[in-house]
Design a protein around this motif. Structure first.
Motif, mmCIF file in Angstrom:
data_model
loop_
_atom_site.group_PDB
_atom_site.id
_atom_site.type_symbol
_atom_site.label_atom_id
_atom_site.label_comp_id
_atom_site.label_asym_id
_atom_site.label_seq_id
_atom_site.Cartn_x
_atom_site.Cartn_y
_atom_site.Cartn_z
ATOM 1 N N ASN A 11 0.821 -1.218 0.000
ATOM 2 C CA ASN A 11 0.000 0.000 0.000
ATOM 3 C C ASN A 11 0.849 1.261 0.000
ATOM 4 O O ASN A 11 0.331 2.364 -0.107
ATOM 5 C CB ASN A 11 -0.940 0.015 1.209
ATOM 6 N N SER A 12 2.163 1.094 0.094
ATOM 7 C CA SER A 12 3.004 2.274 0.336
ATOM 8 C C SER A 12 4.412 2.027 -0.192
ATOM 9 O O SER A 12 4.840 0.883 -0.343
ATOM 10 C CB SER A 12 3.008 2.459 1.863
ATOM 11 N N ARG A 34 -1.733 -5.273 4.892
ATOM 12 C CA ARG A 34 -2.453 -5.752 6.089
ATOM 13 C C ARG A 34 -3.767 -5.039 6.281
ATOM 14 O O ARG A 34 -4.678 -5.565 6.910
ATOM 15 C CB ARG A 34 -1.578 -5.630 7.327
ATOM 16 N N TYR A 151 16.138 -2.794 14.362
ATOM 17 C CA TYR A 151 15.980 -2.815 12.903
ATOM 18 C C TYR A 151 17.206 -3.466 12.248
ATOM 19 O O TYR A 151 17.087 -4.379 11.436
ATOM 20 C CB TYR A 151 15.786 -1.390 12.385
ATOM 21 N N THR A 186 10.335 7.269 0.937
ATOM 22 C CA THR A 186 9.037 6.633 1.218
ATOM 23 C C THR A 186 8.561 7.146 2.579
ATOM 24 O O THR A 186 9.196 8.004 3.174
ATOM 25 C CB THR A 186 9.184 5.092 1.309
HETATM 26 N N1 LIG Z 1 12.808 3.695 2.821
HETATM 27 C C1 LIG Z 1 14.036 3.378 3.113
HETATM 28 O O1 LIG Z 1 14.921 4.259 3.283
HETATM 29 C C2 LIG Z 1 14.438 1.923 3.226
HETATM 30 C C3 LIG Z 1 15.808 1.617 3.218
HETATM 31 C C4 LIG Z 1 16.205 0.295 3.326
HETATM 32 C C5 LIG Z 1 15.246 -0.710 3.415
HETATM 33 N N2 LIG Z 1 13.918 -0.401 3.428
HETATM 34 C C6 LIG Z 1 12.962 -1.509 3.550
HETATM 35 O O2 LIG Z 1 12.009 -1.425 2.511
HETATM 36 C C7 LIG Z 1 10.793 -2.085 2.918
HETATM 37 C C8 LIG Z 1 9.610 -1.206 2.562
HETATM 38 O O3 LIG Z 1 9.682 0.008 3.290
HETATM 39 P P1 LIG Z 1 9.291 1.423 2.655
HETATM 40 O O4 LIG Z 1 10.511 2.242 2.598
HETATM 41 O O5 LIG Z 1 8.486 1.235 1.426
HETATM 42 O O6 LIG Z 1 8.415 2.021 3.867
HETATM 43 P P2 LIG Z 1 6.836 2.260 4.029
HETATM 44 O O7 LIG Z 1 6.375 3.217 3.002
HETATM 45 O O8 LIG Z 1 6.660 2.575 5.477
HETATM 46 O O9 LIG Z 1 6.199 0.829 3.697
HETATM 47 C C9 LIG Z 1 6.258 -0.246 4.595
HETATM 48 C C10 LIG Z 1 5.154 -1.210 4.242
HETATM 49 O O10 LIG Z 1 5.232 -2.352 5.116
HETATM 50 C C11 LIG Z 1 3.920 -2.597 5.585
HETATM 51 N N3 LIG Z 1 3.867 -3.388 6.804
HETATM 52 C C12 LIG Z 1 4.391 -3.114 8.023
HETATM 53 N N4 LIG Z 1 4.078 -4.105 8.882
HETATM 54 C C13 LIG Z 1 3.341 -5.012 8.193
HETATM 55 C C14 LIG Z 1 2.731 -6.253 8.504
HETATM 56 N N5 LIG Z 1 2.762 -6.764 9.748
HETATM 57 N N6 LIG Z 1 2.094 -6.939 7.514
HETATM 58 C C15 LIG Z 1 2.020 -6.440 6.269
HETATM 59 N N7 LIG Z 1 2.547 -5.260 5.917
HETATM 60 C C16 LIG Z 1 3.205 -4.559 6.866
HETATM 61 C C17 LIG Z 1 3.330 -1.214 5.781
HETATM 62 O O11 LIG Z 1 1.928 -1.287 5.940
HETATM 63 P P3 LIG Z 1 1.131 -0.198 6.856
HETATM 64 O O12 LIG Z 1 0.963 1.018 5.994
HETATM 65 O O13 LIG Z 1 -0.143 -0.906 7.178
HETATM 66 O O14 LIG Z 1 1.986 0.067 8.067
HETATM 67 C C18 LIG Z 1 3.762 -0.595 4.454
HETATM 68 O O15 LIG Z 1 2.926 -1.024 3.422
HETATM 69 C C19 LIG Z 1 10.950 -2.367 4.420
HETATM 70 O O16 LIG Z 1 11.273 -3.734 4.608
HETATM 71 C C20 LIG Z 1 12.129 -1.491 4.830
HETATM 72 O O17 LIG Z 1 12.833 -2.036 5.926
HETATM 73 C C21 LIG Z 1 13.494 0.894 3.331
#
Ligand SMILES: NC(=O)c1ccc[n+]([C@@H]2O[C@H](COP(=O)([O-])OP(=O)(O)OC[C@H]3O[C@@H](n4cnc5c(N)ncnc54)[C@H](OP(=O)(O)O)[C@@H]3O)[C@@H](O)[C@H]2O)c1
Length: 277
Positions: A11-12, A34, A151, A186
């Protein structure tokens, strides 16, 4: 027939961009989340571009939700070619002041969540004798920074799990890929949680956390777009022999080689200085 991809946390951010990126390039995507009430943004794009994206509920923390989602996908699509374990969140605080419950919740989503979904999908991939599992790790799966212990540890664990799976699944022609982003634009920072005890003004770590937090914030403004990660995932899953690790973004390209080639003591001193510690 289109290859079928299942993405968690769609969703994000990275999950949403990856769903769109793959669907625009010939994949049928199961974009799971979720909370289906958060599907509006994706739904609008799917409808306006008529993309082959199905939306389904999947909470990676919940056994029943995961089993139900995978059964639904197999019933309708008959196979799963790519699993993208993307769902995750950040938890901040000094290791000492993060409660065990907070540590456990972080691992429940970022680590056990990956195992839960992977175990649900693997019987089908093994039967197909093909598939790709993409685990979204982080630069912080390869190097630690202070005040992100839960984390960082969850992503280090994910790296170990992925290496193991890579060997175990190779005989079944299932590829395992790690994506290691640096700062990506994000809602990740906005959605990150701060441990309860870390919110206290009299935290013994307060002064150090503020100093390093300011340095980290400075770099966030140079974050890469989520589409860069989506493009890297696409490149990896369409490659006949993908590598294990795909670092993405400026930090990944700069810091990981430094970590690898500099003497450990020098790297540590440089990082402390960078973080104002
Ligand atoms: N952005 C960065 O700088 C960065 C860097 C390195 C790695 N990452 C990794 O990239 C991945 C995606 O993050 P993002 O940057 O896209 O952040 P984000 O926009 O916050 O997206 C995170 C996603 O994970 C979902 N989520 C959290 N807990 C969940 C659960 N129990 N079941 C199903 N979905 C769940 C969230 O849903 P809700 O909206 O319902 O909470 C949201 O859709 C993560 O694994 C993060 O650790 C991000």
């Amino acid at each position: 027939m289109n290859p079928i991809a299942l993405i968690t946390g769609s969703n994000s951010g990275i999950g949403l961009e990856t769903a769109l990126y793959l669907a625009r390039r010939g994949f049928t995507v199961w974009a799971t989340m979720r909370n289906l009430q958060k599907a509006d943004e994706l739904r609008k794009i799917v409808e306006s571009e008529r993309l082959p994206i199905e939306i389904a509920q999947l909470d990676v923390d919940d056994d029943t939700s995961v089993k139900h989602a995978v059964a639904q996908i197999l019933q309708k699509s008959g196979r799963i070619d790519v699993l993208i374990n993307n769902a995750g969140y950040g938890l901040r605080g000094a290791a000492e002041e993060v409660s065990l419950d907070e540590w456990r919740r972080q691992f429940e989503t970022n680590f056990f969540g990956v195992i839960r979904v992977t175990q649900a999908v693997l019987p089908q991939m093994r039967a197909q004798r093909s598939g790709a599992i993409v685990n979204i790790s982080s630069v912080l799966g390869r190097m630690a920074i202070p005040f992100s212990g839960p984390y960082t540890s969850s992503k280090f664990a994910l790296e170990g799990l992925s290496e193991t799976l890579r060997y175990e699944l190779a005989p079944f022609n299932i590829k395992v890929i790690l994506i290691e982003p640096g700062f990506i634009a994000t809602k990740f920072q906005e959605n990150a949680q701060l441990a309860q005890a870390a919110q206290r003004e009299d935290s013994p770590y307060a002064i150090f956390k503020q100093a390093s937090g300011r340095r980290v914030q400075r770099n966030i403004y140079r974050a890469a777009p989520a589409e860069t990660v989506a493009a890297t995932i696409y490149r990896a899953i369409t490659h006949p022999s993908p590598k294990l690790r795909y670092p993405v973004g400026r930090e990944a390209r700069l810091v990981l080689p430094l970590r690898r080639f500099l003497p450990a003591g020098l790297f540590e001193r440089l990082l402390m200085k960078q973080l104002g510690l």
